[in-house]
Write a protein that holds these residues in place. Structure first.
Motif, PDB file in Angstrom:
ATOM      1  N   PRO A 166       0.784  -1.236   0.000  1.00 46.52           N
ATOM      2  CA  PRO A 166       0.000   0.000   0.000  1.00 46.52           C
ATOM      3  C   PRO A 166       0.813   1.281   0.000  1.00 46.52           C
ATOM      4  CG  PRO A 166      -0.193  -1.158   2.107  1.00 46.52           C
ATOM      5  CD  PRO A 166       0.472  -2.092   1.156  1.00 46.52           C
ATOM      6  N   GLU A 167       2.055   1.232   0.509  1.00 47.55           N
ATOM      7  CA  GLU A 167       2.868   2.460   0.526  1.00 47.55           C
ATOM      8  C   GLU A 167       3.318   2.873  -0.871  1.00 47.55           C
ATOM      9  OE1 GLU A 167       5.614  -0.813   2.267  1.00 47.55           O
ATOM     10  OE2 GLU A 167       3.469  -0.393   2.084  1.00 47.55           O
ATOM     11  N   TYR A 168       3.119   1.974  -1.870  1.00 51.04           N
ATOM     12  CA  TYR A 168       3.516   2.298  -3.246  1.00 51.04           C
ATOM     13  C   TYR A 168       2.316   2.324  -4.186  1.00 51.04           C
ATOM     14  CZ  TYR A 168       8.237   1.438  -1.556  1.00 51.04           C
ATOM     15  OH  TYR A 168       9.410   1.496  -0.855  1.00 51.04           O
ATOM     16  N   SER A 169       1.115   2.571  -3.658  1.00 48.45           N
ATOM     17  CA  SER A 169      -0.053   2.614  -4.532  1.00 48.45           C
ATOM     18  C   SER A 169       0.089   3.747  -5.556  1.00 48.45           C
ATOM     19  CB  SER A 169      -1.338   2.760  -3.713  1.00 48.45           C
ATOM     20  OG  SER A 169      -1.317   3.927  -2.922  1.00 48.45           O
ATOM     21  N   PHE A 170      -0.770   3.767  -6.532  1.00 48.13           N
ATOM     22  CA  PHE A 170      -0.735   4.654  -7.702  1.00 48.13           C
ATOM     23  C   PHE A 170      -0.383   6.096  -7.328  1.00 48.13           C
ATOM     24  CE2 PHE A 170      -3.191   7.020 -11.039  1.00 48.13           C
ATOM     25  CZ  PHE A 170      -2.506   6.552 -12.147  1.00 48.13           C
ATOM     26  N   HIS A 171       0.738   6.604  -7.871  1.00 45.83           N
ATOM     27  CA  HIS A 171       1.172   7.956  -7.518  1.00 45.83           C
ATOM     28  C   HIS A 171       2.051   8.551  -8.616  1.00 45.83           C
ATOM     29  CE1 HIS A 171       4.498   5.371  -6.165  1.00 45.83           C
ATOM     30  NE2 HIS A 171       5.293   6.424  -6.389  1.00 45.83           N
ATOM     31  N   TRP A 172       2.180   9.860  -8.567  1.00 48.87           N
ATOM     32  CA  TRP A 172       2.982  10.619  -9.539  1.00 48.87           C
ATOM     33  C   TRP A 172       3.908  11.541  -8.759  1.00 48.87           C
ATOM     34  CZ3 TRP A 172       3.352  11.186 -14.916  1.00 48.87           C
ATOM     35  CH2 TRP A 172       3.992  12.352 -15.378  1.00 48.87           C
ATOM     36  N   HIS A 173       5.207  11.448  -9.077  1.00 51.09           N
ATOM     37  CA  HIS A 173       6.186  12.318  -8.421  1.00 51.09           C
ATOM     38  C   HIS A 173       6.452  13.556  -9.269  1.00 51.09           C
ATOM     39  CE1 HIS A 173       7.247  10.135  -4.882  1.00 51.09           C
ATOM     40  NE2 HIS A 173       7.690   9.078  -5.519  1.00 51.09           N
ATOM     41  N   GLY A 174       6.210  14.748  -8.696  1.00 50.52           N
ATOM     42  CA  GLY A 174       6.533  15.997  -9.360  1.00 50.52           C
ATOM     43  C   GLY A 174       7.755  16.638  -8.718  1.00 50.52           C
ATOM     44  N   THR A 175       7.979  17.893  -9.069  1.00 46.80           N
ATOM     45  CA  THR A 175       9.157  18.590  -8.551  1.00 46.80           C
ATOM     46  C   THR A 175       8.810  19.745  -7.621  1.00 46.80           C
ATOM     47  OG1 THR A 175       9.156  19.986 -10.546  1.00 46.80           O
ATOM     48  CG2 THR A 175      10.547  18.009 -10.581  1.00 46.80           C
ATOM     49  N   SER A 176       7.532  20.094  -7.530  1.00 48.79           N
ATOM     50  CA  SER A 176       7.135  21.204  -6.657  1.00 48.79           C
ATOM     51  C   SER A 176       7.059  20.735  -5.210  1.00 48.79           C
ATOM     52  CB  SER A 176       5.787  21.772  -7.101  1.00 48.79           C
ATOM     53  OG  SER A 176       4.708  20.979  -6.615  1.00 48.79           O
ATOM     54  N   ASP A 177       6.639  21.647  -4.313  1.00 43.67           N
ATOM     55  CA  ASP A 177       6.525  21.289  -2.891  1.00 43.67           C
ATOM     56  C   ASP A 177       5.119  20.855  -2.521  1.00 43.67           C
ATOM     57  OD1 ASP A 177       5.135  23.663  -3.011  1.00 43.67           O
ATOM     58  OD2 ASP A 177       6.224  24.634  -1.365  1.00 43.67           O
ATOM     59  N   LYS A 178       4.262  20.558  -3.528  1.00 45.74           N
ATOM     60  CA  LYS A 178       2.858  20.217  -3.279  1.00 45.74           C
ATOM     61  C   LYS A 178       2.564  18.757  -3.590  1.00 45.74           C
ATOM     62  CE  LYS A 178       0.933  24.834  -4.253  1.00 45.74           C
ATOM     63  NZ  LYS A 178       2.224  25.518  -4.439  1.00 45.74           N
ATOM     64  N   LEU A 179       1.790  18.124  -2.693  1.00 44.21           N
ATOM     65  CA  LEU A 179       1.301  16.770  -2.929  1.00 44.21           C
ATOM     66  C   LEU A 179      -0.191  16.714  -2.644  1.00 44.21           C
ATOM     67  CD1 LEU A 179       2.788  13.343  -2.124  1.00 44.21           C
ATOM     68  CD2 LEU A 179       0.517  13.864  -1.241  1.00 44.21           C
ATOM     69  N   PHE A 180      -0.946  16.046  -3.520  1.00 43.71           N
ATOM     70  CA  PHE A 180      -2.390  15.897  -3.387  1.00 43.71           C
ATOM     71  C   PHE A 180      -2.706  14.418  -3.179  1.00 43.71           C
ATOM     72  CE2 PHE A 180      -1.433  19.622  -5.816  1.00 43.71           C
ATOM     73  CZ  PHE A 180      -2.393  20.574  -5.489  1.00 43.71           C
ATOM     74  N   LEU A 181      -3.448  14.105  -2.104  1.00 43.19           N
ATOM     75  CA  LEU A 181      -3.764  12.717  -1.756  1.00 43.19           C
ATOM     76  C   LEU A 181      -5.244  12.429  -1.979  1.00 43.19           C
ATOM     77  CD1 LEU A 181      -2.764  10.011  -0.459  1.00 43.19           C
ATOM     78  CD2 LEU A 181      -3.498  10.961   1.742  1.00 43.19           C
ATOM     79  N   PHE A 182      -5.544  11.326  -2.696  1.00 43.56           N
ATOM     80  CA  PHE A 182      -6.914  10.942  -3.039  1.00 43.56           C
ATOM     81  C   PHE A 182      -7.209   9.516  -2.575  1.00 43.56           C
ATOM     82  CE2 PHE A 182      -5.343  14.071  -5.968  1.00 43.56           C
ATOM     83  CZ  PHE A 182      -6.400  14.958  -6.134  1.00 43.56           C
ATOM     84  N   GLU A 183      -8.513   9.186  -2.581  1.00 39.31           N
ATOM     85  CA  GLU A 183      -8.898   7.817  -2.241  1.00 39.31           C
ATOM     86  C   GLU A 183      -8.634   6.861  -3.394  1.00 39.31           C
ATOM     87  OE1 GLU A 183     -12.622   6.859  -0.369  1.00 39.31           O
ATOM     88  OE2 GLU A 183     -12.751   8.811   0.601  1.00 39.31           O
ATOM     89  N   ALA A 184      -9.024   7.260  -4.611  1.00 42.39           N
ATOM     90  CA  ALA A 184      -8.981   6.345  -5.751  1.00 42.39           C
ATOM     91  C   ALA A 184      -8.257   6.960  -6.938  1.00 42.39           C
ATOM     92  CB  ALA A 184     -10.410   5.970  -6.152  1.00 42.39           C
ATOM     93  N   PRO A 185      -7.648   6.113  -7.796  1.00 40.10           N
ATOM     94  CA  PRO A 185      -6.965   6.619  -8.982  1.00 40.10           C
ATOM     95  C   PRO A 185      -7.849   7.479  -9.882  1.00 40.10           C
ATOM     96  CG  PRO A 185      -6.351   4.337  -8.599  1.00 40.10           C
ATOM     97  CD  PRO A 185      -7.451   4.658  -7.626  1.00 40.10           C
ATOM     98  N   ILE A 186      -9.110   7.090 -10.057  1.00 40.65           N
ATOM     99  CA  ILE A 186      -9.990   7.864 -10.945  1.00 40.65           C
ATOM    100  C   ILE A 186     -10.275   9.246 -10.362  1.00 40.65           C
ATOM    101  CG2 ILE A 186     -12.332   7.973 -11.900  1.00 40.65           C
ATOM    102  CD1 ILE A 186     -12.131   4.972 -12.410  1.00 40.65           C
ATOM    103  N   ASP A 187     -10.366   9.360  -9.051  1.00 44.43           N
ATOM    104  CA  ASP A 187     -10.526  10.677  -8.427  1.00 44.43           C
ATOM    105  C   ASP A 187      -9.286  11.530  -8.670  1.00 44.43           C
ATOM    106  OD1 ASP A 187     -13.090  10.334  -7.312  1.00 44.43           O
ATOM    107  OD2 ASP A 187     -12.246   9.186  -5.663  1.00 44.43           O
ATOM    108  N   MET A 188      -8.117  10.918  -8.549  1.00 46.43           N
ATOM    109  CA  MET A 188      -6.861  11.617  -8.788  1.00 46.43           C
ATOM    110  C   MET A 188      -6.800  12.126 -10.223  1.00 46.43           C
ATOM    111  SD  MET A 188      -3.087   9.929  -8.339  1.00 46.43           S
ATOM    112  CE  MET A 188      -1.849  10.177  -9.605  1.00 46.43           C
ATOM    113  N   ALA A 219      -2.876   8.162  -4.913  1.00 46.61           N
ATOM    114  CA  ALA A 219      -4.183   7.562  -4.629  1.00 46.61           C
ATOM    115  C   ALA A 219      -3.951   6.387  -3.698  1.00 46.61           C
ATOM    116  CB  ALA A 219      -4.859   7.113  -5.916  1.00 46.61           C
ATOM    117  N   SER A 220      -4.518   6.451  -2.515  1.00 42.72           N
ATOM    118  CA  SER A 220      -4.249   5.412  -1.517  1.00 42.72           C
ATOM    119  C   SER A 220      -4.951   4.093  -1.821  1.00 42.72           C
ATOM    120  CB  SER A 220      -4.667   5.910  -0.128  1.00 42.72           C
ATOM    121  OG  SER A 220      -6.069   6.095  -0.090  1.00 42.72           O
TER     122      SER A 220
END
Length: 305
Positions: A187-209, A227-228
């Motif tokens: 679960p610690e590696y679920s669907f995610h995108w790494h950017g370069t800014s200082d902002k991170l957005f956390l969602f329940e599901a990939p489709i919401d993201m 997406a968790s």
């Protein structure tokens, strides 16, 4: 007035018998509804899901669990002695115990991919309203594909070395709401995108993201998203570990009791760590419902013509 509770002595065998009571059978005997889900059962605490496996349980939204005695203490408001007594009596019924359960460690394998992605494209672009440029970027990065067996949309999460560690499957047939994680997913590696800014957005599901990104496309690749695939915070803290430049976290769970309870829980944890955070709430139930009800219908149709 002082109330003196009666001391009840239970033999070690009685305590173990109560602890190992099969919870699905216990709940059914008390008129509760449980739903079979693979090798486990699901029971609802209000609107919040509790996973049950034999005598063990796990509250998905509170991130807590335990055995049968803990369950009765928590959900039936009993002290230890009362919980043991209730389980041993079990409403006058026969006690059904669960065999001792050891955690199994299944090796993680991605589902075989289909040679085409027509069903996934149709589902995510037309049915879910995801922006085509956003979707194609994830496809190019091998983060979304179509499975060969059931033509599910598969959302892949990678570790920092680029090795796939998590996969979430979503049915692409409107009448089939199937969703679930591939066995062995971390679960610690679920669907995610790494950017370069200082902002991170956390969602329940990939489709919401993907829906949120589609509605906020400006410079989206610069930011980080996760997406968790639940309401866990494990992927969030893994992302913070992998990207120490992140200073601002935006919690974007669903606009319902479970989602907002999780938002509050995670926000309090971040506050205790002095990590700046903000809660973003969709107008409707979730971000995908927002994109579909936000007058983007014509744009969605144009982008696939």
């Amino acid at each position: 007035m002082i109330t003196i509770s009666t001391y009840i002595h239970f033999a070690k065998e009685q305590r173990e018998l109560a602890r190992r009571t099969d919870l699905a059978n216990f709940l059914i005997s008390h008129g509760e509804k449980v739903k079979k889900s693979g090798s486990e059962y699901e029971w609802l605490d209000g609107s919040q899901k509790v996973t049950i496996r034999g005598h063990l349980w796990y509250h998905q939204y509170e991130q807590k669990g335990g055995d049968a005695i803990d369950f009765v203490s928590r959900f039936y408001n009993k002290d230890y002695a009362e919980a043991v007594e209730m389980l041993l009596n079990n409403g006058g019924g026969q006690i059904i115990t669960s065999p001792l359960i050891e955690k199994s460690h299944k090796s993680f394998e991605l589902p075989p991919s289909n040679d085409r992605m027509s069903r996934v494209f149709s589902y995510l672009l037309l049915t879910r309203g995801i922006d085509k440029d956003v979707l194609f970027e994830f496809v190019r990065n091998r983060m979304i594909y179509e499975s060969a067996d059931f033509h599910n949309a598969v959302f892949v999460g990678y570790d920092s070395s680029g090795k796939p560690r998590h996969a979430h499957k979503r049915g692409t047939v409107t009448s089939n709401s199937y969703k679930g994680n591939v066995a062995g997913s971390q679960p610690e590696y679920s669907f995610h995108w790494h950017g370069t800014s200082d902002k991170l957005f956390l969602f329940e599901a990939p489709i919401d993201m993907l829906s949120y990104i589609s509605m906020h496309k400006d410079n989206w690749k610069n930011h980080s998203y996760a997406a968790s695939c639940s309401v866990s915070d494990r992927v969030l803290f893994q992302c913070l570990k992998d990207n120490p430049d992140i200073k601002n976290v935006f919690l974007c769970f669903d606009n319902d009791e479970a989602g907002q309870t999780a938002n509050k829980r995670i926000s309090e944890k971040l506050n205790s760590m002095n990590i700046q955070n903000e809660i973003l709430v969709p107008t409707h139930k979730d971000w995908n419902e927002d994109i579909l009800k936000n007058e983007r219908t014509e744009e969605i149709c144009r982008q696939v013509l």
